[in-house]
Motif scaffolding. Structure first.
Motif, PDB file in Angstrom:
ATOM      1  N   TYR A  36       0.837  -1.192   0.000  1.00 34.75           N
ATOM      2  CA  TYR A  36       0.000   0.000   0.000  1.00 34.75           C
ATOM      3  C   TYR A  36       0.875   1.246   0.000  1.00 34.75           C
ATOM      4  O   TYR A  36       1.962   1.268   0.586  1.00 34.75           O
ATOM      5  CB  TYR A  36      -0.925   0.022   1.219  1.00 34.75           C
ATOM      6  N   PRO A  44      -4.306   4.677   3.084  1.00 37.21           N
ATOM      7  CA  PRO A  44      -3.475   3.826   2.221  1.00 37.21           C
ATOM      8  C   PRO A  44      -4.248   3.403   0.972  1.00 37.21           C
ATOM      9  O   PRO A  44      -5.461   3.204   1.021  1.00 37.21           O
ATOM     10  CB  PRO A  44      -3.172   2.610   3.106  1.00 37.21           C
TER      11      PRO A  44
ATOM     12  N   TYR B  33     -14.263  -2.498   7.171  1.00 40.58           N
ATOM     13  CA  TYR B  33     -13.198  -2.750   8.141  1.00 40.58           C
ATOM     14  C   TYR B  33     -12.870  -1.455   8.878  1.00 40.58           C
ATOM     15  O   TYR B  33     -12.900  -0.376   8.292  1.00 40.58           O
ATOM     16  CB  TYR B  33     -11.920  -3.217   7.436  1.00 40.58           C
ATOM     17  N   TYR B  35      -9.565   0.091  11.087  1.00 37.28           N
ATOM     18  CA  TYR B  35      -8.179  -0.050  11.498  1.00 37.28           C
ATOM     19  C   TYR B  35      -7.803   1.165  12.337  1.00 37.28           C
ATOM     20  O   TYR B  35      -8.408   2.236  12.213  1.00 37.28           O
ATOM     21  CB  TYR B  35      -7.240  -0.105  10.283  1.00 37.28           C
ATOM     22  N   PRO B  43      -1.286   0.504   9.822  1.00 31.98           N
ATOM     23  CA  PRO B  43      -2.633   0.299  10.354  1.00 31.98           C
ATOM     24  C   PRO B  43      -2.743  -1.031  11.096  1.00 31.98           C
ATOM     25  O   PRO B  43      -2.132  -2.025  10.694  1.00 31.98           O
ATOM     26  CB  PRO B  43      -3.503   0.292   9.086  1.00 31.98           C
ATOM     27  N   PHE B  45      -5.543  -3.781  12.549  1.00 31.63           N
ATOM     28  CA  PHE B  45      -6.920  -4.229  12.383  1.00 31.63           C
ATOM     29  C   PHE B  45      -7.714  -4.148  13.683  1.00 31.63           C
ATOM     30  O   PHE B  45      -7.226  -4.525  14.752  1.00 31.63           O
ATOM     31  CB  PHE B  45      -6.912  -5.682  11.892  1.00 31.63           C
ATOM     32  N   TYR B  48     -14.124  -6.295  11.488  1.00 30.85           N
ATOM     33  CA  TYR B  48     -14.542  -6.556  10.117  1.00 30.85           C
ATOM     34  C   TYR B  48     -16.029  -6.885  10.119  1.00 30.85           C
ATOM     35  O   TYR B  48     -16.480  -7.749  10.875  1.00 30.85           O
ATOM     36  CB  TYR B  48     -13.721  -7.721   9.579  1.00 30.85           C
ATOM     37  N   LEU B  91      -8.905   4.500  10.676  1.00 35.23           N
ATOM     38  CA  LEU B  91      -9.150   4.315   9.250  1.00 35.23           C
ATOM     39  C   LEU B  91     -10.294   3.338   9.031  1.00 35.23           C
ATOM     40  O   LEU B  91     -10.396   2.320   9.718  1.00 35.23           O
ATOM     41  CB  LEU B  91      -7.900   3.752   8.572  1.00 35.23           C
ATOM     42  N   GLY B  99     -13.211 -11.081   2.327  1.00 35.82           N
ATOM     43  CA  GLY B  99     -12.108 -11.997   2.100  1.00 35.82           C
ATOM     44  C   GLY B  99     -10.853 -11.232   1.734  1.00 35.82           C
ATOM     45  O   GLY B  99     -10.513 -10.256   2.386  1.00 35.82           O
ATOM     46  N   GLN B 100     -10.187 -11.647   0.677  1.00 36.86           N
ATOM     47  CA  GLN B 100      -8.957 -10.973   0.247  1.00 36.86           C
ATOM     48  C   GLN B 100      -9.213 -10.010  -0.901  1.00 36.86           C
ATOM     49  O   GLN B 100      -8.293  -9.613  -1.615  1.00 36.86           O
ATOM     50  CB  GLN B 100      -7.886 -11.997  -0.110  1.00 36.86           C
ATOM     51  N   THR B 102      -9.774  -6.469  -2.654  1.00 38.96           N
ATOM     52  CA  THR B 102      -9.062  -5.217  -2.404  1.00 38.96           C
ATOM     53  C   THR B 102      -9.813  -4.346  -1.411  1.00 38.96           C
ATOM     54  O   THR B 102     -11.014  -4.104  -1.564  1.00 38.96           O
ATOM     55  CB  THR B 102      -8.864  -4.438  -3.716  1.00 38.96           C
ATOM     56  N   GLN B 103      -9.095  -3.882  -0.407  1.00 34.77           N
ATOM     57  CA  GLN B 103      -9.669  -2.981   0.587  1.00 34.77           C
ATOM     58  C   GLN B 103      -9.343  -1.542   0.189  1.00 34.77           C
ATOM     59  O   GLN B 103      -8.180  -1.195  -0.027  1.00 34.77           O
ATOM     60  CB  GLN B 103      -9.116  -3.298   1.980  1.00 34.77           C
ATOM     61  N   PHE B 105      -9.397   2.300   1.348  1.00 36.57           N
ATOM     62  CA  PHE B 105      -9.373   3.038   2.598  1.00 36.57           C
ATOM     63  C   PHE B 105      -9.902   4.450   2.442  1.00 36.57           C
ATOM     64  O   PHE B 105      -9.704   5.104   1.412  1.00 36.57           O
ATOM     65  CB  PHE B 105      -7.947   3.110   3.138  1.00 36.57           C
ATOM     66  N   GLY B 106     -10.541   4.929   3.508  1.00 37.29           N
ATOM     67  CA  GLY B 106     -10.895   6.326   3.612  1.00 37.29           C
ATOM     68  C   GLY B 106      -9.724   7.136   4.128  1.00 37.29           C
ATOM     69  O   GLY B 106      -8.670   6.572   4.445  1.00 37.29           O
TER      70      GLY B 106
END
Lengths: 110, 114
Positions: A36, A44, B33, B35, B43, B45, B48, B91, B99-100, B102-103, B105-106
């Motif tokens: 990231y 990020p 999520y 963080y 970040p 965790f 979730y 965040l 799952g995996q 793409t996350q 972020f704000g």
């Protein structure tokens, strides 16, 4: 327990040079390794990611090298530009929970 | 389209007070999520959500922290009896299916506890 170790903490590179950031992980169950990029005041943003079934992934000027046996992976930024100046985080996960490294602050000087 | 938004961008409070931090995920994203990012760190965790339910809250540091997502969209992180150690950037991220995936972020909420 720090599960993802990242180095260096900070890095200065001249414009046009190669930036290299390294990460090591402990949990062999991790199966997803994203990088990231974070600019000041922003969240990020995903740059590039790799899974352990390949040893290298390249997207434009950004390349991830992955060494499963050593439990290490690295980010290479070719032809580094001043606009690449940011903080870079490696991460690892199995499932939804991303475990981040502590970050590398990259400064690319013109 | 619009990304993840978080309000307020900055929050200053006094030790012992209660705070609420809001996250608006990307429209249509089922996973959300939270963080926490301390100065100079990556970040960390917290929790979730998949839809309305907290699928994993293992990162919440103690029972002063609580989060909800009642309609499966907006989420609120609630911190009771704030302590100076709670000062950090909080965040929020969302992903399409979890799952995996793409996350995204704000920009975060910077919380300062005096």
């Amino acid at each position: 327990q720090q599960q993802v170790k990242q180095s260096p903490q900070s890095l200065i590179v001249q414009k046009g040079g190669i930036s290299i950031i390294n990460c090591a992980y402990e949990n062999t169950a991790f199966d997803y390794f994203p990088w990231y990029q974070q600019f000041p005041g922003k969240g990020p943003a995903l740059l590039i990611a790799i899974r352990p079934d390949v040893s290298e992934k390249k997207e434009g000027r950004f390349t991830i090298s992955f060494n499963k046996s050593a439990k290490q992976f690295s980010l290479h930024i070719m032809d580094s530009q001043p606009g690449d100046s940011a903080t870079y985080f490696c991460a690892a996960s199995r499932g939804h929970k991303l475990i981040f490294g502590a970050g590398t602050r990259l400064a690319v000087h013109p | 389209g619009a990304g993840v938004s978080q309000t307020p961008s900055n929050k200053v409070t006094e030790k012992g007070k209660y705070v609420e931090l809001r996250c608006d995920p990307i429209s249509g994203h089922t996973a959300l999520y939270w963080y926490r990012q301390s100065l100079g760190q990556g970040p960390e965790f917290l929790i979730y959500f998949q839809g309305t339910g907290a699928a994993d809250d293992s990162g919440l540091p103690n029972d002063r922290f609580f989060a909800v997502r009642p309609e499966g969209s907006v989420s609120t992180l609630k911190i009771q009896r704030t302590e100076r150690g709670d000062s950090a950037v909080y965040l929020c991220a969302s992903s399409l299916v979890g799952g995996q995936d793409t996350q995204y972020f704000g920009p975060g909420t910077r919380l300062t506890v005096l």
